[in-house]
Design a protein around this motif. Sequence first.
Motif, PDB file in Angstrom:
ATOM      1  N   UNK A 305       0.821  -1.214   0.000  1.00 48.27           N
ATOM      2  CA  UNK A 305       0.000   0.000   0.000  1.00 48.27           C
ATOM      3  C   UNK A 305       0.852   1.259   0.000  1.00 48.27           C
ATOM      4  N   UNK A 306       1.612   1.415  -1.086  1.00 46.83           N
ATOM      5  CA  UNK A 306       2.385   2.640  -1.292  1.00 46.83           C
ATOM      6  C   UNK A 306       1.465   3.566  -2.086  1.00 46.83           C
ATOM      7  N   UNK A 307       1.116   4.664  -1.492  1.00 47.92           N
ATOM      8  CA  UNK A 307       0.033   5.477  -2.019  1.00 47.92           C
ATOM      9  C   UNK A 307       0.504   6.423  -3.122  1.00 47.92           C
ATOM     10  N   UNK A 308      -0.454   7.087  -3.705  1.00 52.97           N
ATOM     11  CA  UNK A 308      -0.185   8.143  -4.659  1.00 52.97           C
ATOM     12  C   UNK A 308      -0.531   9.468  -3.992  1.00 52.97           C
ATOM     13  N   UNK A 309       0.193  10.488  -4.369  1.00 52.80           N
ATOM     14  CA  UNK A 309      -0.033  11.794  -3.770  1.00 52.80           C
ATOM     15  C   UNK A 309       0.698  12.857  -4.553  1.00 52.80           C
ATOM     16  N   UNK A 310       1.055  13.948  -3.878  1.00 51.99           N
ATOM     17  CA  UNK A 310       1.673  15.065  -4.578  1.00 51.99           C
ATOM     18  C   UNK A 310       2.457  15.912  -3.577  1.00 51.99           C
ATOM     19  N   UNK A 311       3.365  16.704  -4.113  1.00 46.08           N
ATOM     20  CA  UNK A 311       4.157  17.610  -3.287  1.00 46.08           C
ATOM     21  C   UNK A 311       3.362  18.890  -3.013  1.00 46.08           C
ATOM     22  N   UNK A 312       3.619  19.477  -1.851  1.00 49.93           N
ATOM     23  CA  UNK A 312       3.062  20.791  -1.524  1.00 49.93           C
ATOM     24  C   UNK A 312       4.261  21.693  -1.214  1.00 49.93           C
ATOM     25  N   UNK A 313       4.825  22.349  -2.239  1.00 49.57           N
ATOM     26  CA  UNK A 313       6.083  23.093  -2.065  1.00 49.57           C
ATOM     27  C   UNK A 313       6.037  24.172  -0.993  1.00 49.57           C
ATOM     28  N   UNK A 314       4.867  24.774  -0.775  1.00 54.46           N
ATOM     29  CA  UNK A 314       4.772  25.884   0.188  1.00 54.46           C
ATOM     30  C   UNK A 314       4.592  25.405   1.624  1.00 54.46           C
ATOM     31  N   UNK A 315       4.539  24.091   1.826  1.00 57.49           N
ATOM     32  CA  UNK A 315       4.247  23.539   3.146  1.00 57.49           C
ATOM     33  C   UNK A 315       5.424  22.711   3.647  1.00 57.49           C
ATOM     34  N   UNK A 316       5.738  22.870   4.914  1.00 57.24           N
ATOM     35  CA  UNK A 316       6.766  22.061   5.564  1.00 57.24           C
ATOM     36  C   UNK A 316       6.141  21.379   6.777  1.00 57.24           C
ATOM     37  N   UNK A 317       6.330  20.072   6.896  1.00 56.96           N
ATOM     38  CA  UNK A 317       5.797  19.299   8.005  1.00 56.96           C
ATOM     39  C   UNK A 317       6.954  18.648   8.752  1.00 56.96           C
ATOM     40  N   UNK A 318       7.032  18.868  10.053  1.00 58.53           N
ATOM     41  CA  UNK A 318       8.126  18.316  10.862  1.00 58.53           C
ATOM     42  C   UNK A 318       9.502  18.674  10.305  1.00 58.53           C
ATOM     43  N   UNK A 319       9.589  19.844   9.675  1.00 65.03           N
ATOM     44  CA  UNK A 319      10.862  20.270   9.124  1.00 65.03           C
ATOM     45  C   UNK A 319      11.238  19.587   7.827  1.00 65.03           C
ATOM     46  N   UNK A 320      10.307  18.815   7.262  1.00 59.52           N
ATOM     47  CA  UNK A 320      10.565  18.070   6.028  1.00 59.52           C
ATOM     48  C   UNK A 320       9.647  18.571   4.910  1.00 59.52           C
ATOM     49  N   UNK A 321      10.059  18.398   3.641  1.00 63.85           N
ATOM     50  CA  UNK A 321       9.167  18.763   2.533  1.00 63.85           C
ATOM     51  C   UNK A 321       7.845  18.017   2.643  1.00 63.85           C
ATOM     52  N   UNK A 322       6.753  18.704   2.355  1.00 65.11           N
ATOM     53  CA  UNK A 322       5.435  18.129   2.545  1.00 65.11           C
ATOM     54  C   UNK A 322       4.943  17.364   1.319  1.00 65.11           C
ATOM     55  N   UNK A 323       4.414  16.172   1.590  1.00 65.65           N
ATOM     56  CA  UNK A 323       3.711  15.378   0.589  1.00 65.65           C
ATOM     57  C   UNK A 323       2.310  15.099   1.126  1.00 65.65           C
ATOM     58  N   UNK A 324       1.345  15.029   0.239  1.00 67.21           N
ATOM     59  CA  UNK A 324      -0.030  14.725   0.615  1.00 67.21           C
ATOM     60  C   UNK A 324      -0.514  13.487  -0.129  1.00 67.21           C
ATOM     61  N   UNK A 325      -1.208  12.614   0.587  1.00 64.44           N
ATOM     62  CA  UNK A 325      -1.858  11.479  -0.051  1.00 64.44           C
ATOM     63  C   UNK A 325      -3.056  11.966  -0.859  1.00 64.44           C
ATOM     64  N   UNK A 326      -3.312  11.345  -2.004  1.00 64.15           N
ATOM     65  CA  UNK A 326      -4.463  11.699  -2.848  1.00 64.15           C
ATOM     66  C   UNK A 326      -5.410  10.509  -2.934  1.00 64.15           C
ATOM     67  N   UNK A 327      -6.677  10.743  -2.576  1.00 65.30           N
ATOM     68  CA  UNK A 327      -7.722   9.757  -2.799  1.00 65.30           C
ATOM     69  C   UNK A 327      -8.477  10.174  -4.055  1.00 65.30           C
ATOM     70  N   UNK A 328      -8.206   9.539  -5.196  1.00 68.00           N
ATOM     71  CA  UNK A 328      -8.852   9.950  -6.442  1.00 68.00           C
ATOM     72  C   UNK A 328     -10.338   9.635  -6.432  1.00 68.00           C
ATOM     73  N   UNK A 329     -11.077  10.371  -7.225  1.00 70.44           N
ATOM     74  CA  UNK A 329     -12.497  10.102  -7.368  1.00 70.44           C
ATOM     75  C   UNK A 329     -13.389  11.316  -7.308  1.00 70.44           C
ATOM     76  N   UNK A 330     -12.826  12.488  -6.967  1.00 66.68           N
ATOM     77  CA  UNK A 330     -13.650  13.686  -6.947  1.00 66.68           C
ATOM     78  C   UNK A 330     -14.121  14.010  -8.368  1.00 66.68           C
TER      79      UNK A 330
END
Length: 554
Positions: A305-330
């Motif tokens: 279960x290695x998911x799909x997602x995308x980068x959020x360049x303007x966001x930093x989480x825990x001092x690391x570059x931010x990635x978000x999981x994407x649930x397709x279907x909208x």
Amino acid sequence: MPWDEVFDVVCVGSGLGGMSAALTAAQRGASALVAEKFHLLGGVSALSSGQLWLGPNHLQEPDGMEDSDAAADAYLTHLSQGYATPDRRKVFIERGREALRFMTDTIGIELTVVKGLPDYYYPSVTGSKAQGRYVEVLPFKAERLGDLADTVLTSPYGDGYSYTTSNEWIEMQDGGEHVGACLERHVAAGERCAGAGLAAAQVLAARELGVDMRTSTEVIDLVVEDGEVTGVVLRGEQGTKRVRTRLGVVLATGGYDWKPSFVSAFDALPQAGSMAPPTVTGDHIVMAAKAGAIAIPARAPAQSPIFIGYKVPAETIYGQPSYRMWLPGAPHSIAVNRYGRRFANDAFYPDVATKVARFDGQEQGQPNWPAWIVFDQNMVDKYGLMPTWPGQALSEGMATSADTLSELANLIGMNAMGLEQTVRRFNGFCVTGMDEDFSRGSVPWGRIMTGDPRLLNPNLGPIEKGPFYAVKLERVTMGVPTAGLPIDTDGRVLGASDAPIPGLYAAGNSAAWLDIGGGYNSGIANTRGLLYGYLSALHMTGQHATPHPTLEEA
């Protein structure tokens, strides 16, 4: 060398695996230490939906939900695709409900069935059920934690992850209260839900049972004497200590998301982002090697279960570059490859995640990678794309936009004619409500979790209102790995000779998925943590695994 402290049980990690082991051991009279490398308690499971997935269980009974061990076994057998062992699968089904009942009836954690949520592959797979197998915690008031409230993890990815329940999402699809209103109500009441609520409930129970919980405390080594694990070496705010364990050590550190060499070697991913805490670095694999254990893959990487997602360049989480999981279907969105073509049922994330990993040597390696989410202004206005809510402008740098589809394709290096043709055909499906290419909207789980019930087909809405957008997809891990430490049905880590290593146990995602194997369904990872934490502690405290009756026999 002398010991600085002594405990009966040491649990490395404070997710469901470590905390369940500590709770079980403490309830049986053992002294337990939970050592958490991160500065907050809860682990990866605290960032999850908090769902547990299991077969027949006592929480189904009040609503008369029908299930059986045979049906659960048939479903899991299909998911495993030959990678799991029947004895371990039997333990997952039969003792999983035992561990669940222990947490509700003995420890006192308030859990409930998620009504109306089907298994991923219902109804197409034999043994799948329309509801009853997902379980979640009831909203938990943080004030009950007292001074521990600020030490338990809640999601840094927005309130929606920690302050809404799965039941509320399902009820909204059937005309119930909008989940946004539920979120506001829970935040105002100081109630934590999902994984954060489950973590909080376990921490409270652990405190009441006298479990010693330490954050910012890293286990840097196992102490091995004559082939037996007899303790650990801790490094924390008080310096380095040698801690003796009378009964055993439970490794429950999660996966290896933030160790690139492991992700590349085990998951076959040259590059991936993660939504796990940055302390999830595969420590269990490194430490267990000293005791003679070798991490093994329990399935092919494409089945993880290695998911799909995308980068959020303007966001930093825990001092690391931010990635978000994407649930397709909208509605008003699709997933396309560099040819501008759809390639999967893009309203069901397991299908998209599998298809992007497809390899074909005749088609330049991976024909569906790279891939993009393509959508229009209607999708932005109605549904949004996290971290922004519906109607808000997308986070800076996340998307490429253009006034026409052709211009958009040219900007990102995609075949413009292919994209225009794909969108034209897709929009036609939106009129009829039938996706003739990939049956989008045909999977009940996808319709419920990502669709709009107001539409003819909840997952179909045309891409027609400019500007148009493209967001490049990335592979995103969530602490659920391909490889882990082999364990037996008591949670004991097995050495290279397949013999148990005395004093060493593993739970959750630190343990190889020999019980489930190749497939996945939401909630299974959390249940594995709960189950093998429980079984490990039972074994350490003297109650070895014994045959248990099926629910029908009982």
